[in-house]
Write a protein that holds these residues in place. Structure first.
Motif, PDB file in Angstrom:
ATOM      1  N   SER A 170      50.922 -64.276 -21.422  1.00 42.57           N
ATOM      2  CA  SER A 170      51.553 -65.297 -20.585  1.00 42.57           C
ATOM      3  C   SER A 170      52.891 -65.663 -21.185  1.00 42.57           C
ATOM      4  CB  SER A 170      50.814 -66.210 -20.083  1.00 42.57           C
ATOM      5  OG  SER A 170      49.708 -65.793 -19.576  1.00 42.57           O
ATOM      6  N   GLY A 171      53.701 -64.875 -21.755  1.00 45.31           N
ATOM      7  CA  GLY A 171      54.988 -65.168 -22.424  1.00 45.31           C
ATOM      8  C   GLY A 171      54.863 -65.751 -23.951  1.00 45.31           C
ATOM      9  N   GLY A 172      53.817 -65.876 -24.332  1.00 48.56           N
ATOM     10  CA  GLY A 172      53.632 -66.304 -25.862  1.00 48.56           C
ATOM     11  C   GLY A 172      52.984 -65.602 -26.670  1.00 48.56           C
ATOM     12  N   TRP A 173      53.169 -65.831 -27.918  1.00 51.43           N
ATOM     13  CA  TRP A 173      52.429 -65.090 -28.810  1.00 51.43           C
ATOM     14  C   TRP A 173      51.112 -66.001 -29.586  1.00 51.43           C
ATOM     15  CZ3 TRP A 173      53.078 -60.102 -29.726  1.00 51.43           C
ATOM     16  CH2 TRP A 173      54.280 -59.409 -29.050  1.00 51.43           C
ATOM     17  N   VAL A 191      46.650 -70.265 -33.106  1.00 51.67           N
ATOM     18  CA  VAL A 191      47.955 -70.595 -33.140  1.00 51.67           C
ATOM     19  C   VAL A 191      48.910 -69.952 -31.893  1.00 51.67           C
ATOM     20  CG1 VAL A 191      50.486 -70.008 -34.011  1.00 51.67           C
ATOM     21  CG2 VAL A 191      48.326 -70.417 -35.684  1.00 51.67           C
ATOM     22  N   VAL A 192      49.460 -70.891 -31.093  1.00 43.30           N
ATOM     23  CA  VAL A 192      50.186 -70.429 -30.021  1.00 43.30           C
ATOM     24  C   VAL A 192      51.449 -70.865 -30.158  1.00 43.30           C
ATOM     25  CG1 VAL A 192      50.591 -70.835 -27.321  1.00 43.30           C
ATOM     26  CG2 VAL A 192      48.174 -71.014 -28.456  1.00 43.30           C
ATOM     27  N   ALA A 193      52.427 -69.701 -30.185  1.00 42.85           N
ATOM     28  CA  ALA A 193      53.788 -69.813 -30.638  1.00 42.85           C
ATOM     29  C   ALA A 193      54.751 -69.271 -29.467  1.00 42.85           C
ATOM     30  CB  ALA A 193      54.246 -68.824 -32.046  1.00 42.85           C
ATOM     31  N   THR A 194      55.282 -70.310 -28.865  1.00 42.29           N
ATOM     32  CA  THR A 194      56.124 -70.000 -27.568  1.00 42.29           C
ATOM     33  C   THR A 194      57.473 -69.707 -27.818  1.00 42.29           C
ATOM     34  OG1 THR A 194      54.395 -71.809 -26.767  1.00 42.29           O
ATOM     35  CG2 THR A 194      56.310 -71.119 -25.229  1.00 42.29           C
ATOM     36  N   PRO A 195      57.947 -68.718 -27.412  1.00 43.18           N
ATOM     37  CA  PRO A 195      59.319 -68.467 -27.689  1.00 43.18           C
ATOM     38  C   PRO A 195      60.201 -68.892 -26.512  1.00 43.18           C
ATOM     39  CG  PRO A 195      57.968 -66.469 -27.267  1.00 43.18           C
ATOM     40  CD  PRO A 195      57.331 -67.640 -27.038  1.00 43.18           C
ATOM     41  N   LEU A 253      55.940 -75.984 -22.368  1.00 43.81           N
ATOM     42  CA  LEU A 253      54.778 -76.951 -22.323  1.00 43.81           C
ATOM     43  C   LEU A 253      53.954 -76.016 -21.317  1.00 43.81           C
ATOM     44  CD1 LEU A 253      52.754 -79.014 -22.574  1.00 43.81           C
ATOM     45  CD2 LEU A 253      54.221 -80.413 -20.954  1.00 43.81           C
ATOM     46  N   ASN A 254      54.649 -75.630 -20.074  1.00 46.57           N
ATOM     47  CA  ASN A 254      53.859 -74.979 -19.009  1.00 46.57           C
ATOM     48  C   ASN A 254      53.337 -73.761 -19.379  1.00 46.57           C
ATOM     49  OD1 ASN A 254      54.521 -77.086 -17.129  1.00 46.57           O
ATOM     50  ND2 ASN A 254      56.530 -75.952 -16.368  1.00 46.57           N
ATOM     51  N   ARG A 255      53.923 -72.807 -20.334  1.00 51.24           N
ATOM     52  CA  ARG A 255      53.473 -71.743 -20.842  1.00 51.24           C
ATOM     53  C   ARG A 255      52.310 -71.960 -21.929  1.00 51.24           C
ATOM     54  NH1 ARG A 255      57.774 -68.290 -23.310  1.00 51.24           N
ATOM     55  NH2 ARG A 255      59.234 -70.027 -22.830  1.00 51.24           N
ATOM     56  N   PHE A 256      52.456 -72.869 -22.489  1.00 56.05           N
ATOM     57  CA  PHE A 256      51.431 -73.279 -23.360  1.00 56.05           C
ATOM     58  C   PHE A 256      50.146 -73.496 -22.518  1.00 56.05           C
ATOM     59  CE2 PHE A 256      48.981 -76.524 -25.553  1.00 56.05           C
ATOM     60  CZ  PHE A 256      48.343 -75.954 -26.607  1.00 56.05           C
ATOM     61  N   GLU A 257      50.227 -74.355 -21.712  1.00 53.36           N
ATOM     62  CA  GLU A 257      49.134 -75.109 -20.937  1.00 53.36           C
ATOM     63  C   GLU A 257      48.606 -73.580 -20.041  1.00 53.36           C
ATOM     64  OE1 GLU A 257      50.480 -78.425 -18.622  1.00 53.36           O
ATOM     65  OE2 GLU A 257      50.087 -79.587 -20.470  1.00 53.36           O
ATOM     66  N   THR A 258      49.338 -72.804 -19.506  1.00 51.47           N
ATOM     67  CA  THR A 258      48.774 -71.478 -18.896  1.00 51.47           C
ATOM     68  C   THR A 258      48.218 -70.820 -19.857  1.00 51.47           C
ATOM     69  OG1 THR A 258      50.720 -71.598 -17.225  1.00 51.47           O
ATOM     70  CG2 THR A 258      49.759 -69.378 -17.751  1.00 51.47           C
ATOM     71  N   ILE A 259      48.927 -70.468 -21.145  1.00 51.39           N
ATOM     72  CA  ILE A 259      47.956 -69.738 -22.052  1.00 51.39           C
ATOM     73  C   ILE A 259      46.402 -70.309 -22.547  1.00 51.39           C
ATOM     74  CG2 ILE A 259      47.938 -69.029 -24.613  1.00 51.39           C
ATOM     75  CD1 ILE A 259      51.272 -68.856 -24.195  1.00 51.39           C
ATOM     76  N   HIS A 260      46.820 -71.723 -22.925  1.00 53.45           N
ATOM     77  CA  HIS A 260      45.310 -72.424 -23.094  1.00 53.45           C
ATOM     78  C   HIS A 260      44.285 -72.216 -21.968  1.00 53.45           C
ATOM     79  CE1 HIS A 260      43.371 -76.505 -24.290  1.00 53.45           C
ATOM     80  NE2 HIS A 260      43.023 -75.542 -24.852  1.00 53.45           N
ATOM     81  N   HIS A 261      44.610 -72.520 -20.919  1.00 47.19           N
ATOM     82  CA  HIS A 261      43.687 -72.238 -19.731  1.00 47.19           C
ATOM     83  C   HIS A 261      43.280 -70.797 -19.693  1.00 47.19           C
ATOM     84  CE1 HIS A 261      41.760 -72.815 -15.830  1.00 47.19           C
ATOM     85  NE2 HIS A 261      42.489 -71.591 -15.277  1.00 47.19           N
ATOM     86  N   ARG A 262      44.013 -69.776 -19.960  1.00 45.85           N
ATOM     87  CA  ARG A 262      43.671 -68.340 -19.799  1.00 45.85           C
ATOM     88  C   ARG A 262      42.599 -68.057 -20.828  1.00 45.85           C
ATOM     89  NH1 ARG A 262      47.703 -63.077 -19.629  1.00 45.85           N
ATOM     90  NH2 ARG A 262      45.716 -61.587 -19.970  1.00 45.85           N
ATOM     91  N   LEU A 299      40.733 -70.289 -22.328  1.00 43.75           N
ATOM     92  CA  LEU A 299      39.517 -70.833 -21.850  1.00 43.75           C
ATOM     93  C   LEU A 299      38.469 -69.901 -20.995  1.00 43.75           C
ATOM     94  CD1 LEU A 299      40.675 -74.564 -21.845  1.00 43.75           C
ATOM     95  CD2 LEU A 299      39.034 -73.599 -23.553  1.00 43.75           C
ATOM     96  N   VAL A 300      39.310 -69.458 -19.901  1.00 49.01           N
ATOM     97  CA  VAL A 300      38.713 -68.966 -18.662  1.00 49.01           C
ATOM     98  C   VAL A 300      38.176 -67.678 -19.192  1.00 49.01           C
ATOM     99  CG1 VAL A 300      39.755 -70.196 -17.022  1.00 49.01           C
ATOM    100  CG2 VAL A 300      40.622 -67.964 -17.613  1.00 49.01           C
ATOM    101  N   THR A 301      38.879 -67.190 -19.959  1.00 54.64           N
ATOM    102  CA  THR A 301      38.488 -65.570 -20.653  1.00 54.64           C
ATOM    103  C   THR A 301      37.438 -65.550 -21.695  1.00 54.64           C
ATOM    104  OG1 THR A 301      40.208 -65.566 -21.973  1.00 54.64           O
ATOM    105  CG2 THR A 301      40.628 -64.610 -19.751  1.00 54.64           C
ATOM    106  N   ASN A 302      37.018 -66.993 -22.180  1.00 53.10           N
ATOM    107  CA  ASN A 302      36.154 -67.156 -23.058  1.00 53.10           C
ATOM    108  C   ASN A 302      36.404 -66.545 -24.694  1.00 53.10           C
ATOM    109  OD1 ASN A 302      34.043 -68.323 -21.701  1.00 53.10           O
ATOM    110  ND2 ASN A 302      33.479 -66.227 -20.785  1.00 53.10           N
ATOM    111  N   ALA A 303      37.909 -66.646 -24.758  1.00 48.41           N
ATOM    112  CA  ALA A 303      38.550 -66.343 -25.987  1.00 48.41           C
ATOM    113  C   ALA A 303      38.361 -67.651 -26.826  1.00 48.41           C
ATOM    114  CB  ALA A 303      39.957 -65.832 -25.793  1.00 48.41           C
ATOM    115  N   LEU A 304      38.405 -68.704 -26.225  1.00 51.33           N
ATOM    116  CA  LEU A 304      38.152 -69.867 -27.120  1.00 51.33           C
ATOM    117  C   LEU A 304      36.794 -70.689 -26.417  1.00 51.33           C
ATOM    118  CD1 LEU A 304      41.546 -72.013 -26.918  1.00 51.33           C
ATOM    119  CD2 LEU A 304      40.470 -70.937 -28.819  1.00 51.33           C
TER     120      LEU A 304
END
Length: 257
Positions: A7-10, A51-55, A70-79, A81-86
């Motif tokens: 989602s646009g982050g690393w 680590v979530v590094a947002t360009p 911030l929006n991209r971080f929250e999108t990544i964090h949510h993703r 969680l829902v994919t059980n990666a976290l």
């Protein structure tokens, strides 16, 4: 661990992470943080932090950049969680910024409601356009176009003093950093949150967080070039390792115990 683009982050995900780091880099090196800050960020991953590094691309509107990252971080964090990666359990979230990345984390913590266990602000920089963009002063562009960052440095300082919400902060400045403004930020945060703000002055320069631990291999014969390379490597590595050590000690003292 390998870097993943989500989602646009690393993203760097260790097994069983003990916390999450949202990383924002400096103005001209933030477009590829997984490369420019690779060593430091991967060391955080090895210590157990996701680590979530947002360009981001630098523009005059720093408020818009802060909202976007911030929006991209929250999108990544949510993703994640829902994919059980976290795992769906509480993990503390820390912001880490370098140079302009510090200003963005300060804006995020002042303008938006966020859950942060703390912020680490390295080499804080909040200069006006005239000083931040060298050719602007050289060609006297700022009076002609009347441009300034939004918010301006003065507005940023006022906003931090009035609205910044993150109580626990580590400020890091380097001994040979001529564009660092941590000395201005420190009393503002200490006034807001007494005994919750730590400041460290470490050996190094403004670019120390960008250094890489290069594995220089000498040839069959040790030459003067090898000697110079080893000296440079040791100097950069010493400052970089010290930075890593202080960051990890603040994030989780148990890691270095």
């Amino acid at each position: 661990m390998i870097w993943q683009e989500i989602s646009g982050g690393w993203v760097l995900l260790p097994r069983n992470p003990i916390g999450i780091v949202h990383f924002l880099g400096g103005a001209f090196v933030a477009t590829a943080p997984q490369i420019t800050y690779r060593w430091l960020l991967e060391e955080l991953g090895k210590a157990g932090f996701a680590v979530v590094a947002t360009p981001f691309l630098n523009t005059l509107d720093h408020t818009a950049i802060a909202r976007d990252v911030l929006n991209r971080f929250e999108t990544i964090h949510h993703r994640l969680l829902v994919t059980n990666a976290l795992e769906k359990r509480y993990l503390p979230i820390y912001g880490i910024g370098h140079s302009m990345g510090c200003k963005l984390h300060l804006l995020i913590g002042s303008l938006f409601s966020v859950d942060r266990a703390g912020n680490i602000l390295i080499s804080y920089n909040n200069y006006p356009v005239r000083q931040a963009i060298p050719f602007a002063a050289q060609f006297n562009l700022t009076p002609v176009f009347n441009v300034e960052f939004t918010p301006s440095p003065e507005e940023t300082n006022e906003l931090i003093a009035e609205a910044y919400q993150i109580r626990r902060n580590l400020l890091i400045k380097f001994t040979n950093d001529t564009i660092d403004q941590t000395i201005i930020l420190n009393p503002v945060l200490e006034t807001k949150f007494p005994r919750m703000v730590a400041m460290q002055t470490l050996p190094g320069t403004h670019t120390t967080p960008l250094a890489q631990d290069v594995n220089w291999q000498a040839g069959n014969e040790f030459t003067p070039l090898d000697a110079i390379a080893q000296f440079v490597k040791q100097s950069f590595s010493r400052d970089l390792y010290r930075l890593k050590q202080e960051v990890l000690r603040w994030l989780n003292p148990v890691v270095l115990s």
